[in-house]
Enzyme design. Structure first.
Site, mmCIF file in Angstrom:
data_model
loop_
_atom_site.group_PDB
_atom_site.id
_atom_site.type_symbol
_atom_site.label_atom_id
_atom_site.label_comp_id
_atom_site.label_asym_id
_atom_site.label_seq_id
_atom_site.Cartn_x
_atom_site.Cartn_y
_atom_site.Cartn_z
ATOM 1 N N GLN A 42 2.886 1.158 9.605
ATOM 2 C CA GLN A 42 1.649 0.472 9.216
ATOM 3 C C GLN A 42 1.703 -1.029 9.513
ATOM 4 O O GLN A 42 2.763 -1.593 9.754
ATOM 5 C CB GLN A 42 1.397 0.682 7.711
ATOM 6 N N ASP A 97 6.586 -1.477 -3.452
ATOM 7 C CA ASP A 97 6.628 -2.826 -4.049
ATOM 8 C C ASP A 97 7.522 -2.851 -5.288
ATOM 9 O O ASP A 97 7.887 -3.923 -5.770
ATOM 10 C CB ASP A 97 5.218 -3.327 -4.376
ATOM 11 N N GLU A 117 10.086 6.381 -0.678
ATOM 12 C CA GLU A 117 9.230 5.453 0.081
ATOM 13 C C GLU A 117 9.462 5.691 1.574
ATOM 14 O O GLU A 117 10.598 5.763 2.030
ATOM 15 C CB GLU A 117 9.570 4.008 -0.327
ATOM 16 N N ASP A 148 9.410 10.632 4.041
ATOM 17 C CA ASP A 148 8.019 10.975 3.777
ATOM 18 C C ASP A 148 7.944 11.769 2.460
ATOM 19 O O ASP A 148 8.641 12.783 2.300
ATOM 20 C CB ASP A 148 7.531 11.826 4.964
ATOM 21 N N GLY A 149 7.113 11.312 1.546
ATOM 22 C CA GLY A 149 7.005 11.960 0.243
ATOM 23 C C GLY A 149 6.552 13.407 0.336
ATOM 24 O O GLY A 149 6.967 14.257 -0.449
ATOM 25 N N ASP A 171 2.255 6.845 -6.172
ATOM 26 C CA ASP A 171 1.842 5.439 -6.074
ATOM 27 C C ASP A 171 1.730 5.115 -4.588
ATOM 28 O O ASP A 171 2.531 4.364 -4.039
ATOM 29 C CB ASP A 171 2.913 4.566 -6.757
ATOM 30 N N ASP A 174 -3.739 4.092 0.598
ATOM 31 C CA ASP A 174 -4.970 4.879 0.709
ATOM 32 C C ASP A 174 -4.875 5.919 1.831
ATOM 33 O O ASP A 174 -3.984 5.860 2.668
ATOM 34 C CB ASP A 174 -6.153 3.911 0.911
HETATM 35 N N1 SAM Z 1 -0.558 0.037 -5.824
HETATM 36 C C1 SAM Z 1 -0.912 0.396 -4.525
HETATM 37 C C2 SAM Z 1 -2.319 0.830 -4.318
HETATM 38 O O1 SAM Z 1 -2.812 1.687 -5.024
HETATM 39 O O2 SAM Z 1 -2.921 0.272 -3.418
HETATM 40 C C3 SAM Z 1 0.078 1.262 -3.838
HETATM 41 C C4 SAM Z 1 1.321 0.482 -3.690
HETATM 42 S S1 SAM Z 1 2.690 0.970 -2.808
HETATM 43 C C5 SAM Z 1 2.904 -0.485 -1.852
HETATM 44 C C6 SAM Z 1 2.181 2.188 -1.621
HETATM 45 C C7 SAM Z 1 3.350 2.666 -0.795
HETATM 46 O O3 SAM Z 1 3.171 4.022 -0.384
HETATM 47 C C8 SAM Z 1 3.571 1.861 0.484
HETATM 48 O O4 SAM Z 1 4.755 1.127 0.361
HETATM 49 C C9 SAM Z 1 3.660 2.911 1.583
HETATM 50 O O5 SAM Z 1 4.628 2.625 2.568
HETATM 51 C C10 SAM Z 1 3.990 4.160 0.753
HETATM 52 N N2 SAM Z 1 3.669 5.403 1.464
HETATM 53 C C11 SAM Z 1 2.572 5.667 2.208
HETATM 54 N N3 SAM Z 1 2.647 6.906 2.727
HETATM 55 C C12 SAM Z 1 3.816 7.440 2.291
HETATM 56 C C13 SAM Z 1 4.464 8.685 2.503
HETATM 57 N N4 SAM Z 1 3.906 9.623 3.285
HETATM 58 N N5 SAM Z 1 5.648 8.909 1.887
HETATM 59 C C14 SAM Z 1 6.219 7.958 1.090
HETATM 60 N N6 SAM Z 1 5.661 6.744 0.886
HETATM 61 C C15 SAM Z 1 4.470 6.484 1.466
#
Ligand code: SAM
Length: 300
Positions: A42, A97, A117, A148-149, A171, A174
């Site tokens: 990203q 974060d 993450e 990947d989650g 968490d 989008d």
């Molecule tokens: N509080 C925030 C919001 O609602 O906008 C979300 C915060 S946190 C930074 C979101 C995290 O999800 C990011 O660091 C991103 O890299 C992670 N993320 C996105 N897709 C993911 C996936 N497929 N597996 C694991 N983590 C993922």
């Protein structure tokens, strides 16, 4: 030369999305761009704002600001943890974060917290620019996994009870980037499989009643098609477009009141919180009339 970004013009960062919130935008005044790069997953921007502290932006969407992050991190964490009668094992998907993990480790009853993450760069940048959010990532209770989650959940066998969780918090960012799969039915099924019998899951809905309430309604219906007990609540966060964010909470304990804190915070725990308390836990499930009609009266 000063680092710049397509979303920054005349000293203001503006979040816009024709797909998710047509005709409106949210702006923050930029004091200084601290970082901009494209990771394997990203576009990552970190800037110092004039009034909201440091801000993390992924693919043009604000993830958190130092000024109001606690409103999100506390509600998405403490609602499922206090609604659960005895949470010991917690999984956080996304959350780079570190804000949610910081809240999870405040609970002395939680014995282990796994953080999954996808993007190591988000964690590294948060440790550098968001130290108050990322301060608990190295806590001994925390098990950090870079993957990947969705895949992580797929690897949990349905009969492997030891691999299952009491509370799972999604968490994520989008649905437009690497988190797209988290808003589909298969993801809810994977969450269901990874959950202990009396477990609770919560996810950020990426929507709220003021943005795309129809999409939000569909997401809640998808959750209801998998879990026998589903609730919707929200938190107020000024730096998210339209000032609030929806949270979907699910369990398979049909009679469990998700809108109630079944354990009360100790005075020591409550002291460490700025937004959450048992009254706001309950109040956050109460919706304005029109939204309640749309979201809570439909059947699965
Ligand atoms: N509080 C925030 C919001 O609602 O906008 C979300 C915060 S946190 C930074 C979101 C995290 O999800 C990011 O660091 C991103 O890299 C992670 N993320 C996105 N897709 C993911 C996936 N497929 N597996 C694991 N983590 C993922």
């Amino acid at each position: 030369m000063e680092v710049q970004h397509a979303r920054i013009k005349n000293g203001w960062f503006t979040e816009v999305s024709d797909a998710h919130f047509p005709g409106q935008g949210f702006s923050l005044r930029v004091e200084k761009v601290l970082h901009h790069s494209q990771s394997a997953f990203q576009d990552i921007l970190v800037f110092k704002s004039t009034d909201f502290g440091n801000v993390l932006v992924l693919d043009g969407i604000v993830q958190c600001t130092e000024r109001d992050e606690f409103a999100y991190q506390e509600m998405i964490t403490h609602i499922p943890i206090y609604a659960h009668k005895n949470p010991k094992k917690v999984l956080v998907i996304g959350g780079g974060d570190g804000g949610v993990i910081r809240e999870v480790v405040k609970h002395s009853c939680v014995e282990s917290a796994t953080l999954v993450e996808i993007d190591k760069t988000v964690i590294e940048l948060s440790q550098r620019y968001l130290p108050e959010m990322s301060c608990s990532i190295s806590d001994p209770k925390v098990n950090l996994q870079f993957c990947d989650g969705f895949q992580f959940l797929r690897n949990i066998g349905s009969s492997d009870l030891d691999a299952k969780y009491d509370v799972i918090i999604t968490d994520s960012s989008d649905p437009d980037g690497p988190a797209e799969a988290f808003f589909q039915k298969e993801y809810f099924q994977l969450l269901n499989n990874a959950l202990r019998e009396d477990g609770i899951v919560i996810m950020q809905a990426s929507e709220n009643v003021w943005l795309n309430i129809n999409y939000l309604g569909e997401l809640i219906q998808t959750a209801k098609s998998v879990f026998s007990n589903t609730g919707y609540c929200y938190t107020t966060v000024p730096s998210y477009t339209s000032g609030q964010l929806g949270l979907i909470v699910c369990s398979n304990e049909k009679d469990l009141r998700l809108d109630v804190a079944h354990r009360l915070p100790t005075s020591e725990e409550q002291q460490k919180m700025k937004y959450y308390n048992p009254k706001i836990h309950h109040a956050s499930f109460i919706l304005p009339t029109w939204a309640d009609r749309i979201l809570n009266t439909r059947q699965a």
